[in-house]
Every structure is written in C-alpha cells, then in structure tokens.
Enzyme design. Structure first.
Site, PDB file in Angstrom:
ATOM      1  N   MET A 152      -5.968 -10.777  -0.436  1.00 58.59           N
ATOM      2  CA  MET A 152      -5.265 -10.952  -1.700  1.00 58.59           C
ATOM      3  C   MET A 152      -6.212 -11.444  -2.776  1.00 58.59           C
ATOM      4  SD  MET A 152      -2.225 -10.135  -2.072  1.00 58.59           S
ATOM      5  CE  MET A 152      -2.746  -9.218  -0.713  1.00 58.59           C
ATOM      6  N   ASP A 169      -1.954  -6.648   3.788  1.00 49.81           N
ATOM      7  CA  ASP A 169      -2.761  -6.212   2.636  1.00 49.81           C
ATOM      8  C   ASP A 169      -4.228  -6.069   3.008  1.00 49.81           C
ATOM      9  OD1 ASP A 169      -2.733  -9.047   3.046  1.00 49.81           O
ATOM     10  OD2 ASP A 169      -4.003  -9.184   1.264  1.00 49.81           O
ATOM     11  N   GLU A 170      -4.940  -5.301   2.203  1.00 55.65           N
ATOM     12  CA  GLU A 170      -6.399  -5.227   2.228  1.00 55.65           C
ATOM     13  C   GLU A 170      -6.985  -5.088   3.631  1.00 55.65           C
ATOM     14  OE1 GLU A 170      -7.501  -7.762  -1.746  1.00 55.65           O
ATOM     15  OE2 GLU A 170      -7.140  -8.933   0.037  1.00 55.65           O
ATOM     16  N   VAL A 171      -6.487  -4.113   4.397  1.00 57.82           N
ATOM     17  CA  VAL A 171      -7.055  -3.898   5.728  1.00 57.82           C
ATOM     18  C   VAL A 171      -8.346  -3.088   5.583  1.00 57.82           C
ATOM     19  CG1 VAL A 171      -6.615  -3.018   8.035  1.00 57.82           C
ATOM     20  CG2 VAL A 171      -4.717  -3.880   6.643  1.00 57.82           C
TER      21      VAL A 171
END
Ligand SMILES: *[C@@H]1O[C@H](CO)[C@@H](O)[C@H](O)[C@H]1NC(C)=O
Ligand SMILES: *[C@@H]1O[C@H](CO)[C@@H](O)[C@H](O)[C@H]1NC(C)=O
Ligand SMILES: *[C@@H]1O[C@H](CO)[C@@H](O)[C@H](O)[C@H]1NC(C)=O
Length: 537
Positions: free
Chosen positions: A1, A337-339
């Site tokens: 994040m 999120d944001e893998v």
C-alpha cells in the site's frame, strides 16, 4: 500500500518572514481582555437551531444521567463511562471554581442532561455496519434532553453536547438554547493505522480512539502486520511474532487486543483487523517455515505466500479461525494488494503447478486461485471480508454479499468507483485520503473538497459507497508524530463522511476546525495547528 502512484510535489516556497513574525506575535501577545471560547460543532450536524438564550452550567451542579424510562438500565456501563468522560471533557480536569459566575449569571441554568434510549439499547453489543447513530438533542432550561434509539446515537449526541458548551468572556460555562437533529451521511467512517512499519504503543492506539470519537469516526482499520514486522501474538502460532516482531516487547498480546476492542466499543468504534496476503508477508515467513515462495533469482530470498502447497491452506485455516474468534467484527480485511509476481515466475515448481492448473502465464489467475481459497476459509468462520481493489481488478470471483472492495489507487479513483459499483460491490474509498503524504500548507482543504459520490453511475451504484477511510501508513510514523499528523487533517475527512453533502463552505469550516483543533488540544490530543493563531485555554 505504501508504494503509491501519487505524485505529490514537495517543492514549496519557504514561509515568508512576515508570516513567521506575525505568528510569533500572536503566540506571545496576551489578549487585552479575556476572550470567550467560541463553540464550534465538528462535524456539523444535519440540523442545528440555536437561540440567543444563554444557559449556565456549573461543574458542581451539572450532571449527565439516564432517564429511568430508558431501554438501557443503570447497569449500562457503556453509558455510565461515557457520562463520566463527557463531564470531564466539558469542564476540564480541574475541579473548576465558579468564581466568575456571578458576573454573568442571568438566573437560567441547566442542571441535567437527561439521556433516553428509546429501543433495545445494544449496550453490551459491538457496533456494526447497521448500527443506528442518530440522535436528537434539546438544550433548554434546567433539564436538557438527549434522545437516541441506541447507545451509539447517545455517544454521538454526548460529543455534540460537549461541543456546544463554551466559556463566556467571564470564564463561566454557558450553552445556547439549541435543538439538534443528527445522523451520519455514510455508515463507514474509518481511520487506518499501521502497526507493522512501526510498532505503536497501546497508549497511542487508545488515544487515537479517543480522537476518533471526537470526530465521530466509527471504524479503526488496523493494518496489524506487513513485510516489516509481525506484532500480532498468535496463540496457535506464537513463532510468528517471536520471530517476526521487531522484538519480544513489540507485540500485541491477546490482552492488549481485548483492551483495544473494549475501549473502541465503549466509543462506538468497530475494529477491523487487516492481515494482508499473499504479498506484504515477509515477516510471516520468519516464524512459519515453508509459508513463503522460495525465489530462484540471485537474491535467494522469499516472495509472496506459496499458493501451491496444501500446507499453506492448513496454516491459513487455523490462523484465520483464531482471528475470527479474537476479533468480534463481522468483517476481516484480507489485503490482496501489490503482489509481486516475479518470485512466482522464477520458481519452477510454481511454473509446473500453473501448467497443471491450466493458468498459462497468468499470475493473476494464480493469485485468484489463492484468494478464492483464502476467502472460502474465512467465509467458513462466518466472517465477511474486505479486500484491496486489485483483487477485484484481477478478476477474482467474489461474492457481492460478502466482499467490500476498498478503492485506494489514485488519481483516477472515480473510474474505479464506477466499475466496482457497476459490478454490484459495496465499496469504501481511501484514494484521496492518504494522510501519510504531506506537503506545505493547508492540505486539509484538499481532503475536505472531495465528494465521494462524484463519479458516473446510477443512484443504486452510489448507494454502494458506504463511506471512506483516512489512511496513515506507517513508513514515517511512530508514536512521536502520529497524533499531530493525523489530527486535525483527518477531521476534514470526518466531516466529509458525517455531514450533509452541501456542507462545503471552506471559510466556515476553517473557523470551526480551528476551534475544534483547540478543543482536541485541551482534551490532550496534540493536534497540529491549521495556520497562525492561538488557542483559548
Ligand atoms: C448564543 O447566545 C449569545 C448570547 O445571547 C448570542 O450572542 C449568540 O448569537 C447565540 N448564538 C447563536 C448561534 O444563536
Ligand atoms: C448488528 O448488531 C445488532 C445488535 O447486536 C444485531 O442485532 C444485528 O444483527 C447486527 N447486524 C449485523 C449485520 O451484524
Ligand atoms: C493437496 O490436496 C489435494 C486436494 O485435497 C490433493 O488432491 C493432493 O493430493 C494434495 N497434495 C499433496 C502433496 O498432499
């Protein structure tokens, strides 16, 4: 994040010396006559009618008490505790002497605020999505009345009553004759704190809950763990925090969490824990062998949670069963999120698994496979879930009844809101309210200007936006600077989410927020100033 795409320019001119000088003069100069504290409501209620009729309150004669006809009994600790708290907020901590009362006393006094709960009080319940926070307040001579259907409305009404009391220029406590009708515009009004980038002491979390109540926020989004540390002390997997916390002292025990939950409940605040996966999980790997994917690149490190092993899902089942029992809210935030796909890409076992499953080269499909299994696990504990927008964007099959999609990316969040709600999902907005991004000047105005429903969509779509959250990610935040960074900047978000859509006058907001900030300071919250000036004591 944390790795946001916003581009905020931090190049701003140095403050003009004249302004600095002015602010020094204002701070140093004693006012010629004792000035009155101005009453200021924040967030602004739906309807407020006031007359010039002034009523006096004296710390010794005034009491807040429960109407005997109420659905809540005298054993409702939530209300008794709130009555004590608000008596103290109104009159301060010193047993104030009424020395100056004579000089302005006009004979009209309020001796009591009588609180009535008109239906099943929910005194011992936890607040939830549908909690009724509405109230009606009538401030009149001798006995003022606060009426609410549930304790949650009574809490919000007590805050409003306390904000109406001020000190006249003689130093006496006064309140105008007033009628307030009030309820929130959005049912979900959140503050996100991050205890993984930096550990936040319990006291900082509790004080944040106090300040949230002053601003009528009702959800603490607790981003408990992340790559950097794992401070949650698990009963089933103690090694997670033994190895993954910054130290043995930087943990939240089961007792700590119970304390936070009850402190929040007594203020009408839900606590939604976030356990973000499959990315943002480096710290999990230290105490749970084989949980993370081994990367076959030069770094020889570990990547996201390993989605191809059965043991992963055994672990998640036990872990989330515990979480579902520790946290009473019906929602758990699952992140998503944001893998970073590069590690999965480097791993031959993952590649083989993807071929078997027919995923081709689509790591989104692999992520979906993982998230779907995770959601099944969490659903089996009777919890619903929140996820970050990528989970929706990557096409994971989600159930609109069980999942809330949180929109956090900027700058074009309006488009995402359209798409998410068009697909029938309930949503919470964060994008315009990343308070960890700072700049010179009055950035509260930027947060205040946002209109969450300003996107293209039907009215049915707009009803799916249940609120928003002001996020204070923790890269540059610990106990030393959390309060002044959060307050009063988050207050701007608080009013946007509580007050009516047409409450947008920035000059009026500036005046009220300046007073509200001073009130927070008097109540022990080190909220930063909006601009030059000083606070009445
Ligand atoms: C409150 O009462 C004072 C004193 O009569 C009056 O000057 C003031 O205008 C009143 N405030 C409002 C909002 O009516
Ligand atoms: C919310 O809480 C009330 C009181 O405990 C309960 O009756 C209601 O079923 C809950 N609603 C949801 C959606 O959990
Ligand atoms: C993993 O679980 C699946 C489904 O239960 C099963 O078919 C498979 O054999 C298991 N794999 C291993 C390595 O145990």
């Amino acid at each position: 994040m944390a790795l946001l795409v916003f581009c905020s320019r931090v190049t701003s001119p140095p403050p003009p010396p004249l302004l600095l000088l002015l602010s020094l003069l204002l701070l140093a100069g004693a006012p010629l006559a004792a000035a009155a504290r101005r009453p200021a409501l924040w967030p602004l209620p739906v309807s407020v009618l006031q007359t010039p009729n002034l009523l006096h309150l004296s710390p010794r004669n005034f009491e807040i008490s429960l109407d005997f006809g109420s659905f809540a009994g005298p054993d409702c600790f939530l209300l008794q505790d709130a009555f004590r708290r608000y008596h103290r907020y109104i009159f301060g901590y010193s047993k104030n002497l009424d020395v100056s009362l004579k000089s302005s006393f006009n004979g009209k006094e309020i001796q009591q605020l009588l609180v009535t709960i008109t239906s099943d009080s929910e005194c011992n319940a936890y607040p939830n999505t549908t909690s009724d926070e509405s109230y009606k307040l009538v401030v009149q001579e001798s006995v003022a009345m606060l009426e609410a259907r549930k304790v949650w409305g009574a809490l919000r009404g007590l805050e409003t009553f306390s904000q109406l009391v001020y000190k006249d220029s003689y130093g006496a406590y006064v309140i105008n004759e007033t009628e307030v009708i009030d309820y929130p515009r959005f049912p979900f009004r959140g503050i996100l704190i991050d205890t993984a980038r930096h550990y936040l002491p319990l006291k900082t979390i509790l004080t944040t809950l106090d300040a949230m109540a002053f601003n009528k926020f009702n959800v603490l989004h607790w981003h408990l763990v992340d790559d950097n540390s794992f401070p949650y002390q698990s009963m089933a997997f103690p090694e997670l925090s033994n190895k993954g916390a910054y130290s043995y002292a930087h943990v939240y025990t089961n007792n700590d969490i119970r304390l936070v939950l009850e402190y929040a409940r007594l203020r009408g605040i839900r606590v939604i824990p976030e356990f973000d996966s499959p990315g943002h999980t480096k710290s999990w790997g230290k105490g749970q062998k084989d949980l993370l994917t081994p990367c076959y690149d030069e770094s020889d490190s570990f990547g996201p949670v390993n989605p191809i092993l059965n043991t992963t899902y055994d672990f998640l089942s036990t872990f989330f069963k515990e979480i579902s029992e520790v946290f009473p809210d019906s929602y758990i935030h699952l992140g998503g999120d944001e893998v970073d796909f590069s590690c999965w890409h480097s791993n031959p076992d993952v590649t083989e698994f993807m071929q078997q499953q027919g995923f081709g080269q689509s790591y989104e499909k692999l992520e979906s496979y993982y998230i779907q299994k995770l959601i099944d696990i969490v659903s089996s504990t009777n919890k619903r879930n929140l996820v970050w927008q990528e989970v929706f964007d990557n096409g994971v099959k989600l159930n609109t009844k069980d999942t809330i999609v949180e929109v956090w990316k900027g700058p074009n969040f309006e488009k995402e809101l359209s798409e998410v709600t068009d697909a029938g999902f309930t949503t919470v907005l964060l994008s315009p309210w990343y308070l960890d991004y700072i700049s010179y000047g009055e950035d509260w105005r930027k947060y205040y200007k946002v209109e969450p429903l300003d996107f293209s969509g039907t009215s049915a779509q707009k009803e799916l936006v249940i609120g928003g959250t002001a996020a204070l990610w923790g890269e540059y935040i610990d106990a030393t600077n959390l309060m002044p960074r959060l307050w009063p900047r988050a207050s701007a978000v608080g009013e946007r989410l509580w007050s009516s859509k047409n409450v947008r006058d920035e000059d009026d907001a500036y005046d009220r927020l300046t007073q509200h900030r001073c009130r927070m300071v008097r109540r022990g919250i080190p909220a930063e100033p909006l601009y030059v000036g000083y606070c009445e004591l």
